[in-house]
Design a protein around this motif. Sequence first.
Motif, PDB file in Angstrom:
ATOM      1  N   THR A 333      38.302  31.563  64.335  1.00 36.39           N
ATOM      2  CA  THR A 333      39.748  31.590  64.102  1.00 36.39           C
ATOM      3  C   THR A 333      40.168  33.035  63.904  1.00 36.39           C
ATOM      4  O   THR A 333      39.540  33.777  63.140  1.00 36.39           O
ATOM      5  CB  THR A 333      40.129  30.781  62.848  1.00 36.39           C
ATOM      6  N   SER A 334      41.233  33.445  64.599  1.00 34.89           N
ATOM      7  CA  SER A 334      41.701  34.829  64.464  1.00 34.89           C
ATOM      8  C   SER A 334      43.135  34.948  64.931  1.00 34.89           C
ATOM      9  O   SER A 334      43.428  34.693  66.109  1.00 34.89           O
ATOM     10  CB  SER A 334      40.816  35.778  65.275  1.00 34.89           C
ATOM     11  N   ALA A 335      44.023  35.302  64.012  1.00 35.17           N
ATOM     12  CA  ALA A 335      45.409  35.644  64.345  1.00 35.17           C
ATOM     13  C   ALA A 335      46.048  34.629  65.280  1.00 35.17           C
ATOM     14  O   ALA A 335      46.551  34.973  66.357  1.00 35.17           O
ATOM     15  CB  ALA A 335      45.470  37.053  64.947  1.00 35.17           C
ATOM     16  N   GLY A 336      46.037  33.354  64.899  1.00 33.23           N
ATOM     17  CA  GLY A 336      46.701  32.315  65.674  1.00 33.23           C
ATOM     18  C   GLY A 336      45.873  31.726  66.785  1.00 33.23           C
ATOM     19  O   GLY A 336      46.360  30.863  67.535  1.00 33.23           O
ATOM     20  N   LEU A 337      44.630  32.143  66.915  1.00 36.67           N
ATOM     21  CA  LEU A 337      43.762  31.613  67.963  1.00 36.67           C
ATOM     22  C   LEU A 337      42.596  30.855  67.340  1.00 36.67           C
ATOM     23  O   LEU A 337      42.010  31.308  66.350  1.00 36.67           O
ATOM     24  CB  LEU A 337      43.216  32.758  68.822  1.00 36.67           C
ATOM     25  N   GLN A 338      42.248  29.706  67.924  1.00 38.05           N
ATOM     26  CA  GLN A 338      41.034  28.989  67.557  1.00 38.05           C
ATOM     27  C   GLN A 338      40.251  28.698  68.832  1.00 38.05           C
ATOM     28  O   GLN A 338      40.815  28.196  69.808  1.00 38.05           O
ATOM     29  CB  GLN A 338      41.344  27.671  66.848  1.00 38.05           C
ATOM     30  N   GLU A 339      38.965  29.039  68.828  1.00 32.62           N
ATOM     31  CA  GLU A 339      38.122  28.815  69.997  1.00 32.62           C
ATOM     32  C   GLU A 339      36.786  28.246  69.529  1.00 32.62           C
ATOM     33  O   GLU A 339      36.178  28.734  68.573  1.00 32.62           O
ATOM     34  CB  GLU A 339      37.870  30.111  70.765  1.00 32.62           C
ATOM     35  N   ARG A 340      36.329  27.221  70.244  1.00 31.16           N
ATOM     36  CA  ARG A 340      35.006  26.650  69.987  1.00 31.16           C
ATOM     37  C   ARG A 340      33.983  27.428  70.811  1.00 31.16           C
ATOM     38  O   ARG A 340      34.158  27.618  72.029  1.00 31.16           O
ATOM     39  CB  ARG A 340      34.980  25.180  70.380  1.00 31.16           C
ATOM     40  N   LEU A 341      32.932  27.882  70.153  1.00 30.54           N
ATOM     41  CA  LEU A 341      31.904  28.682  70.802  1.00 30.54           C
ATOM     42  C   LEU A 341      30.585  27.928  70.804  1.00 30.54           C
ATOM     43  O   LEU A 341      30.111  27.489  69.749  1.00 30.54           O
ATOM     44  CB  LEU A 341      31.726  30.035  70.086  1.00 30.54           C
ATOM     45  N   SER A 376      43.193  42.771  73.474  1.00 30.77           N
ATOM     46  CA  SER A 376      42.774  41.741  74.415  1.00 30.77           C
ATOM     47  C   SER A 376      41.648  40.932  73.777  1.00 30.77           C
ATOM     48  O   SER A 376      40.659  41.508  73.314  1.00 30.77           O
ATOM     49  CB  SER A 376      42.301  42.369  75.726  1.00 30.77           C
ATOM     50  N   MET A 377      41.815  39.616  73.745  1.00 33.86           N
ATOM     51  CA  MET A 377      40.794  38.724  73.222  1.00 33.86           C
ATOM     52  C   MET A 377      40.183  37.959  74.396  1.00 33.86           C
ATOM     53  O   MET A 377      40.904  37.359  75.212  1.00 33.86           O
ATOM     54  CB  MET A 377      41.386  37.758  72.193  1.00 33.86           C
ATOM     55  N   ARG A 378      38.869  37.987  74.479  1.00 34.03           N
ATOM     56  CA  ARG A 378      38.167  37.343  75.595  1.00 34.03           C
ATOM     57  C   ARG A 378      37.066  36.425  75.089  1.00 34.03           C
ATOM     58  O   ARG A 378      36.370  36.763  74.129  1.00 34.03           O
ATOM     59  CB  ARG A 378      37.564  38.395  76.525  1.00 34.03           C
ATOM     60  N   GLU A 382      36.683  35.540  80.202  1.00 37.19           N
ATOM     61  CA  GLU A 382      38.010  34.933  80.271  1.00 37.19           C
ATOM     62  C   GLU A 382      38.916  35.488  79.175  1.00 37.19           C
ATOM     63  O   GLU A 382      38.581  35.470  77.989  1.00 37.19           O
ATOM     64  CB  GLU A 382      37.889  33.412  80.106  1.00 37.19           C
ATOM     65  N   LYS A 383      40.076  35.974  79.579  1.00 29.59           N
ATOM     66  CA  LYS A 383      41.056  36.454  78.610  1.00 29.59           C
ATOM     67  C   LYS A 383      41.758  35.248  77.999  1.00 29.59           C
ATOM     68  O   LYS A 383      42.342  34.413  78.701  1.00 29.59           O
ATOM     69  CB  LYS A 383      42.067  37.367  79.282  1.00 29.59           C
ATOM     70  N   VAL A 384      41.726  35.149  76.674  1.00 26.37           N
ATOM     71  CA  VAL A 384      42.318  33.990  76.008  1.00 26.37           C
ATOM     72  C   VAL A 384      43.577  34.345  75.212  1.00 26.37           C
ATOM     73  O   VAL A 384      44.360  33.461  74.869  1.00 26.37           O
ATOM     74  CB  VAL A 384      41.285  33.298  75.083  1.00 26.37           C
ATOM     75  N   LYS A 385      43.758  35.619  74.932  1.00 27.92           N
ATOM     76  CA  LYS A 385      44.970  36.025  74.238  1.00 27.92           C
ATOM     77  C   LYS A 385      45.106  37.542  74.356  1.00 27.92           C
ATOM     78  O   LYS A 385      44.113  38.267  74.421  1.00 27.92           O
ATOM     79  CB  LYS A 385      44.924  35.632  72.747  1.00 27.92           C
ATOM     80  N   GLU A 386      46.351  38.012  74.376  1.00 30.59           N
ATOM     81  CA  GLU A 386      46.596  39.449  74.382  1.00 30.59           C
ATOM     82  C   GLU A 386      47.883  39.720  73.635  1.00 30.59           C
ATOM     83  O   GLU A 386      48.688  38.823  73.393  1.00 30.59           O
ATOM     84  CB  GLU A 386      46.660  39.989  75.813  1.00 30.59           C
ATOM     85  N   GLY A 387      48.073  40.966  73.268  1.00 27.61           N
ATOM     86  CA  GLY A 387      49.260  41.355  72.525  1.00 27.61           C
ATOM     87  C   GLY A 387      49.243  42.846  72.274  1.00 27.61           C
ATOM     88  O   GLY A 387      48.518  43.600  72.927  1.00 27.61           O
ATOM     89  N   GLN A 388      50.026  43.266  71.288  1.00 27.43           N
ATOM     90  CA  GLN A 388      50.143  44.699  71.035  1.00 27.43           C
ATOM     91  C   GLN A 388      49.212  45.173  69.932  1.00 27.43           C
ATOM     92  O   GLN A 388      48.417  46.089  70.142  1.00 27.43           O
ATOM     93  CB  GLN A 388      51.590  45.047  70.675  1.00 27.43           C
TER      94      GLN A 388
END
Length: 943
Positions: A333-341, A376-378, A382-388
């Motif tokens: 979990t990080s800054a509004g993102l959740q990913e299963r690894l 950039s979050m990958r 695969e890029k899953v999120k990006e921002g400033q």
Amino acid sequence: MALPGNLLKFLFYLAPFVLLLALDHHALGAAAQPLAATPIQVNGAADLPVTLTVRDTAPGGRARALEPVTSGVPLPMRAGVVDPDSLVLTDDQGNVVPAQFTVLARWNGPITNETLKIRWVLVDFQADVSASGARDYVLSKIEDARSKVENPIEITEHADRFLIDTGAARFSVSRRYFNLFDQVWAGRGEGALVVDQVGRGGVVLVDGEGKRFSSLNAPPESIEVEESGPLRSVVRVRGVLRAEDGTYFAPPVNNSKDWPRFSQPYEHSFVYYNCRIHFYAGKDYVRVFFTLENNGANGRTNPEQYFAPIQAVYFDSLSLELNLAEQKPALVTSAGLQERLEKDDLLSILQNWRETDEPNRNGTLESSFAKGAFFSMRKGEEKVKEGQTHPGWLRLKGDSAEVGLAVRHYWQNFPKKIVAGPGRLRVDLWPEEGYYPHCRSEDFPEEQHDMYCRQAGRDVGLYLFDGGRHKTHEMLLAFAVPGEGTDPEALHAAVEHPLMALASPAWYSDTGGLGMIAPGGLSIGDAALDEALDRYDRLQVAMVDEDVSQNEWTINTLKTRYPARWSYTRQYRYFGWMGFGDLLWSNQTGSALHYDWPYSMLLHYLRTGHRGLFDAGVEMAKHRYDIDQYHGERRDSRGNHVWTNHMAFYELDRHSDPSIGTHAPARVSMNSHTWNGGLVLYYLLTGDRKAWEAAKANGQAAFNRLERRSLSQGCADHETRQETWPILNLVNLYRVNGDPGHLEVARNIAVNRVLYREQRAGGRGLFGAGRDCDAIDGSRQSSVMFSYAIDPLIQIHYETGDGELGELLVRMADFTKDLFLFGGDVDGEGKYRPLQSPTSWRQGDAEDDKKGEPIKNVFWADLLAYAYHLTGEVDYLHWARHVFRDAMFYYTIGGNRYIDPTRRSRISFIDGMFASSETKAHGWIGRTNQVYLHTEYTLGTDR
């Protein structure tokens, strides 16, 4: 005869000030007395107890539950606290709060003398504060208070490791190598194994050839429990990096064939890692300060080019690796993102700055923050999120354990990268995607730039880490069993917006812990002066608060606003691991925080309570003690190392990047541009030992240059600031360590060097011009050199009460009011010419020929007010008030001109007068006028 309307307007405006000058002498001070050799002391009205307010300042608010607080608090001498065990902390309900007290300074002597009263104490406790709320705690003195901590930190030393038990987690720190932790168990009792990396992990540096150097391959050169307390303890580990083939990264140079005069006291390498790990009772997290040290030589600043090599180092990446007890799958979990690894999945978070499409001699990066900053979050490729901007936190959660991470100033210190997966967490402090400097060799073909743009930079994708620089990163790491861990956003708030315990502004003045300062919000009942006093306080807050700034420009909005201010378009230079914390000035180069901006920010935080000033002070202090301090030990067999060792870097330092400036991209300064007040104050407020180490180094610089020279009489340098600023640096150190040697050298410089020069110049309170001690021209005086002597001489007299120095200060005040200042008059049209001083005073100059500087008025009020303290003669106070008022009203007005008296200078960092030199003008304003304000404050309390 009728007076012109505008003259009537001026007389009406001036009336309150005229009345002020007519105040009865008895109300303002006693009759003049001979100067005694006795230190001046502040009122000392303060006494315990003192209320300490803890406030949540996280944007949007974040509730804090038993969050650690570490804050320095001054204690007045009259409180008589000798033993920290006699202190007790209670909450707003009167309940005793477990607390830890560490002595930082004692009154008038060394900290080791336990019979002396405590001057500053570091208070550790854990606070509950509601979101955006505040809570009061009370510090009191009770005989044998001995605050009880039910479950204190336990540290057990073994032959091969330290075992630290906080009650919420257990940590094993190896003595055989450094990898942060061999193992971590989360939870109470035996706990769950979260980190399991015996013989693995640690610091890994990859050089330009792909060779790996690790902290696992050599035992630490030192490992110690640096601080041991029931609520907070610190383990410090310091060592070097070694490859598997036995070679060390950056081996030292000692009396080599190429450099026969040069030596340095390092056995294996001049590049070190230095890690301080803070443990907290009852907490599952630790605070880590990781420093990479290049203690090598700059080799380019005169006279080092004659005896020292250039010891810049180059590398591709540097990472801190943790191997976790494998858990598959894991949820990140990080800054509004959740990913299963799954087992082999990796999530990466890269924070960086975009390159420009048209690189040139101004650099390879986009200038503006709006176009440049990105993350950039990958997941794999695969890029899953990006921002400033990414906040720099995440949580990795498995079936049996979870790990949290929050990195302070993550995006600001680009490039940065976090990599997480089941069984793995890596923080790339210098990721392989980055490089430094921001230049290309084709834009800098000159041979002298090869070391920057051909051996490093964009062409080869490597970092240059220059000799004498350090860089510290701060982070929180949390280890827990699922469902019991610290919320990662709470971790972020704790590292980015840590709780501080703050007393009232009056407390910092009344205790005398910082000498003669005054709280904000003063009022003396005179309309003009009250306006000036208010403007002074608002000028300080306007540096960081756009609601107070009259044009919304602050040191913060300059960095990010789009479109950028025309004079500060290269916003990327405010950021990055080399630039963050500095301020730009001339030609958009780093200012090295000249005139001690960290001190100003932290001082006015205490005076006003505005948290924005503290946050700016933190950024600046860290930059100052890392990038702007010339670190390391080196010797020239002929002794010329004393010209550079332990100084700061110069105010036109280009951060080792020729795209910022091709002339001397990395230049070490002199005593004339080295200040340590902010370092000392940051240490006193936070207990950060890195700041204290840098401050002490600056004192050593003064010793190296001036200790022997000051033993006998001789003229101070024609640039008297080369000797007066070191006086202040030594006094700052004395107020903490109580070392009489520091005070003795400071006094010797003042008496045998500065005072002696004044006598050779005619004994009229000025230092004259010229290098030849036998032929000093006493008819000339530089305004700059004169102004920079005032505070150091006041402070050394304040501490010693030396009669000769007191008489010198009075003569300086007489010269200032009788010969130096001009203006303060009205022309035939009713326009007012502000009181001011010439850029360079020459005896006999006609007033019309003088080039005046109202901005310099910020220096004179302290001198004149101090002369009032010394003599009791009210005339000095009148002059101090007049010059302070005009400084606050007209500091941006051009010299020697008549103006509408109702005109006012703008309250803002960008004021329209000092284009590209705002850091200097506001650096002066921020550090001055405390003696004068303290005088008004003292008179107000006596009324």
